[in-house]
Design a protein around this motif. Structure first.
Motif, PDB file in Angstrom:
ATOM      1  N   LYS A  42       0.914  -1.237  -0.065  1.00 10.42           N
ATOM      2  CA  LYS A  42      -0.037   0.129   0.123  1.00 10.42           C
ATOM      3  C   LYS A  42       0.881   1.172  -0.065  1.00 10.42           C
ATOM      4  O   LYS A  42       0.297   2.252   0.525  1.00 10.42           O
ATOM      5  N   THR A  45       3.172   0.559  -4.781  1.00  5.21           N
ATOM      6  CA  THR A  45       3.596  -0.714  -5.762  1.00  5.21           C
ATOM      7  C   THR A  45       3.036  -0.468  -7.021  1.00  5.21           C
ATOM      8  O   THR A  45       3.640  -0.572  -8.021  1.00  5.21           O
ATOM      9  N   THR A  46       1.700  -0.356  -7.246  1.00  7.70           N
ATOM     10  CA  THR A  46       1.099  -0.203  -8.422  1.00  7.70           C
ATOM     11  C   THR A  46       1.610   0.743  -9.234  1.00  7.70           C
ATOM     12  O   THR A  46       1.806   0.851 -10.597  1.00  7.70           O
ATOM     13  N   SER A 138      -4.743   3.391   4.168  1.00  8.47           N
ATOM     14  CA  SER A 138      -4.702   2.517   2.726  1.00  8.47           C
ATOM     15  C   SER A 138      -4.949   1.171   2.845  1.00  8.47           C
ATOM     16  O   SER A 138      -5.744   0.494   2.211  1.00  8.47           O
ATOM     17  N   TYR A 192       6.936   7.600  -1.904  1.00 11.93           N
ATOM     18  CA  TYR A 192       5.669   7.893  -2.279  1.00 11.93           C
ATOM     19  C   TYR A 192       5.325   9.509  -2.416  1.00 11.93           C
ATOM     20  O   TYR A 192       5.054   9.947  -3.447  1.00 11.93           O
ATOM     21  N   ARG A 257      -7.504   3.949  -4.908  1.00 10.97           N
ATOM     22  CA  ARG A 257      -8.494   4.766  -4.179  1.00 10.97           C
ATOM     23  C   ARG A 257      -8.383   6.093  -4.149  1.00 10.97           C
ATOM     24  O   ARG A 257      -9.408   6.666  -4.908  1.00 10.97           O
ATOM     25  N   LYS A 258      -7.402   6.726  -3.786  1.00 12.70           N
ATOM     26  CA  LYS A 258      -7.606   8.247  -3.551  1.00 12.70           C
ATOM     27  C   LYS A 258      -6.079   8.806  -3.955  1.00 12.70           C
ATOM     28  O   LYS A 258      -6.079   9.982  -4.646  1.00 12.70           O
ATOM     29  N   GLY A 259      -5.155   8.149  -3.783  1.00  9.32           N
ATOM     30  CA  GLY A 259      -3.728   8.544  -4.439  1.00  9.32           C
ATOM     31  C   GLY A 259      -3.172   9.969  -3.820  1.00  9.32           C
ATOM     32  O   GLY A 259      -2.796  10.608  -4.750  1.00  9.32           O
TER      33      GLY A 259
HETATM   34  P1  A3P Z   1      -4.459   5.263  -1.226  1.00  8.46           P
HETATM   35  O1  A3P Z   1      -5.299   4.150  -0.689  1.00  8.46           O
HETATM   36  O2  A3P Z   1      -3.878   6.089  -0.158  1.00  8.46           O
HETATM   37  O3  A3P Z   1      -5.230   5.959  -2.408  1.00  8.46           O
HETATM   38  P2  A3P Z   1      -0.121  -0.336  -3.722  1.00  8.46           P
HETATM   39  O4  A3P Z   1      -0.045  -0.026  -5.143  1.00  8.46           O
HETATM   40  O5  A3P Z   1       1.213  -0.678  -2.977  1.00  8.46           O
HETATM   41  O6  A3P Z   1      -0.994  -1.279  -3.271  1.00  8.46           O
HETATM   42  O7  A3P Z   1      -0.647   1.037  -3.050  1.00  8.46           O
HETATM   43  C1  A3P Z   1      -1.767   1.643  -3.321  1.00  8.46           C
HETATM   44  C2  A3P Z   1      -1.906   2.850  -2.833  1.00  8.46           C
HETATM   45  O8  A3P Z   1      -1.200   3.695  -4.250  1.00  8.46           O
HETATM   46  C3  A3P Z   1      -3.257   3.643  -2.734  1.00  8.46           C
HETATM   47  O9  A3P Z   1      -3.467   4.592  -2.117  1.00  8.46           O
HETATM   48  C4  A3P Z   1      -3.758   3.979  -4.331  1.00  8.46           C
HETATM   49  O10 A3P Z   1      -4.735   4.630  -4.468  1.00  8.46           O
HETATM   50  C5  A3P Z   1      -2.284   4.515  -4.773  1.00  8.46           C
HETATM   51  N1  A3P Z   1      -1.948   4.468  -6.242  1.00  8.46           N
HETATM   52  C6  A3P Z   1      -2.304   3.625  -7.025  1.00  8.46           C
HETATM   53  N2  A3P Z   1      -1.906   3.913  -8.316  1.00  8.46           N
HETATM   54  C7  A3P Z   1      -1.511   5.066  -8.132  1.00  8.46           C
HETATM   55  C8  A3P Z   1      -1.037   6.244  -9.014  1.00  8.46           C
HETATM   56  N3  A3P Z   1      -0.720   6.094 -10.398  1.00  8.46           N
HETATM   57  N4  A3P Z   1      -0.484   7.395  -8.644  1.00  8.46           N
HETATM   58  C9  A3P Z   1      -0.735   7.630  -7.239  1.00  8.46           C
HETATM   59  N5  A3P Z   1      -0.964   6.934  -6.450  1.00  8.46           N
HETATM   60  C10 A3P Z   1      -1.231   5.545  -7.084  1.00  8.46           C
END
Ligand code: A3P
Length: 292
Positions: A42, A45-46, A138, A192, A257-259
């Motif tokens: 969280k 990663t993505t 998150s 992040y 989710r919110k980013g």
């Molecule tokens: P939030 O829940 O605070 O919105 P992971 O990819 O490690 O599972 O982390 C997920 C978190 O990264 C989530 O945070 C998600 O919204 C955010 N996230 C996913 N894609 C993103 C992007 N392209 N840019 C910024 N944040 C992103």
């Protein structure tokens, strides 16, 4: 529910990863140009997967409008080693073309010797972490997708106690922090919040680290900005592919989710925030790593 944790070499791993971790440690054979994208869950990663994938494949897709990330979720572009090994799917790794991109949530100290050993050729590791207060928020939203009614306060207590998914969180972060100081050419440490503040700068850093720096001509042609835009939160969240289906055990939309940074203010009291901050400050003292 697959979330039973076991303390393994100092970290709380999901029970079903433990056997796979042992196999990963024994059998993983890195190629010199491999890049392992590592993260605390969280913490971005993505996003890191999308940015690294877009950066490495940019020659094949000079038009961002044609890029496979518009059709494929980042998790379907880059294999998750922890699950590959837990599921006995390691043969899949051999078939990946070089340079391979892979990801893991394991701490640096649990990565195979073939990656971290002092006298091995190894490969590169790019790590991303995040303010633990936003991480727990998150994580709570994410876990709720499979465990509705999960208590935020209970999860928060687990984070503070360290017995949370791949926790203790601070030991995870420190494992990569120390490695990045000892071997800056092999381990890149990203946050992040820094990426949010200046994505292009960190994409250029990442590209340089991965051995695929952007040329001046590419920069002036807007190649970095194109990748930043392609991988932006709004863009990725809005794609049809990321609104339906699932990656692993979670629906794909759960990864977007919110980013933003600082959403913790909407979920925890100032006392809770101060307590977690203090734990982290104490653990980071003397390491050169500023509180996240
Ligand atoms: P939030 O829940 O605070 O919105 P992971 O990819 O490690 O599972 O982390 C997920 C978190 O990264 C989530 O945070 C998600 O919204 C955010 N996230 C996913 N894609 C993103 C992007 N392209 N840019 C910024 N944040 C992103």
């Amino acid at each position: 529910d697959g979330l039973e944790l076991r303390l393994y070499q100092g970290f709380w791993l999901p029970e079903y990863w433990v056997a796979g971790t042992v196999v990963f440690q024994r059998r993983f054979s890195p190629r010199r140009d491999d890049v392992i994208l590592a993260s605390y869950p969280k913490c971005g990663t993505t996003w890191l997967k999308a940015l690294a994938f877009a950066t490495m494949t940019r020659d094949a897709y000079p038009e961002p409008a044609q890029h496979p990330l518009l059709r494929l979720n980042p998790h379907d572009c880059i294999p998750f080693l922890d699950e590959i090994f837990a599921d006995g799917q390691e043969a899949k790794l051999e078939n990946l073309p070089s340079p391979r991109l892979m990801n893991t949530h394991l701490p640096y100290t649990l990565l195979p010797e073939s990656v971290t050993g002092a006298d091995v050729a190894g490969c590169k590791v790019a790590y991303i972490c995040r303010d633990p207060k936003d991480m727990v928020v998150s994580l709570w939203h994410f876990l709720q997708r499979r465990q509705p009614g999960l208590s935020f306060v209970e999860l928060f207590e687990h984070v503070c106690d360290g017995d949370v998914l791949v926790g203790p969180t601070w030991d995870h972060v420190l494992s990569y922090w120390h490695a990045s100081l000892a071997r800056p050419d092999r381990v890149l440490f990203l946050r992040y919040e820094d990426l949010l503040q200046d994505t292009s700068k960190h994409v250029r850093r990442l590209a340089q680290f991965m051995g695929r720096p952007f040329s001046a001509a590419e920069v002036s042609a807007g190649a970095v900005e194109g990748i930043v835009e392609l991988c932006s939160f709004e863009k990725m969240k809005g794609l049809e592919v990321n609104k339906k289906g699932s990656s692993g055990a979670y629906p794909r939309d759960a990864f977007f989710r919110k980013g933003v940074a600082g959403d913790w203010v909407n979920h925890m009291t100032q006392d809770m925030a101060a307590r977690l901050d203090e734990i982290v400050r104490e653990k980071f003292r003397g390491t050169g790593l500023e509180a996240l």
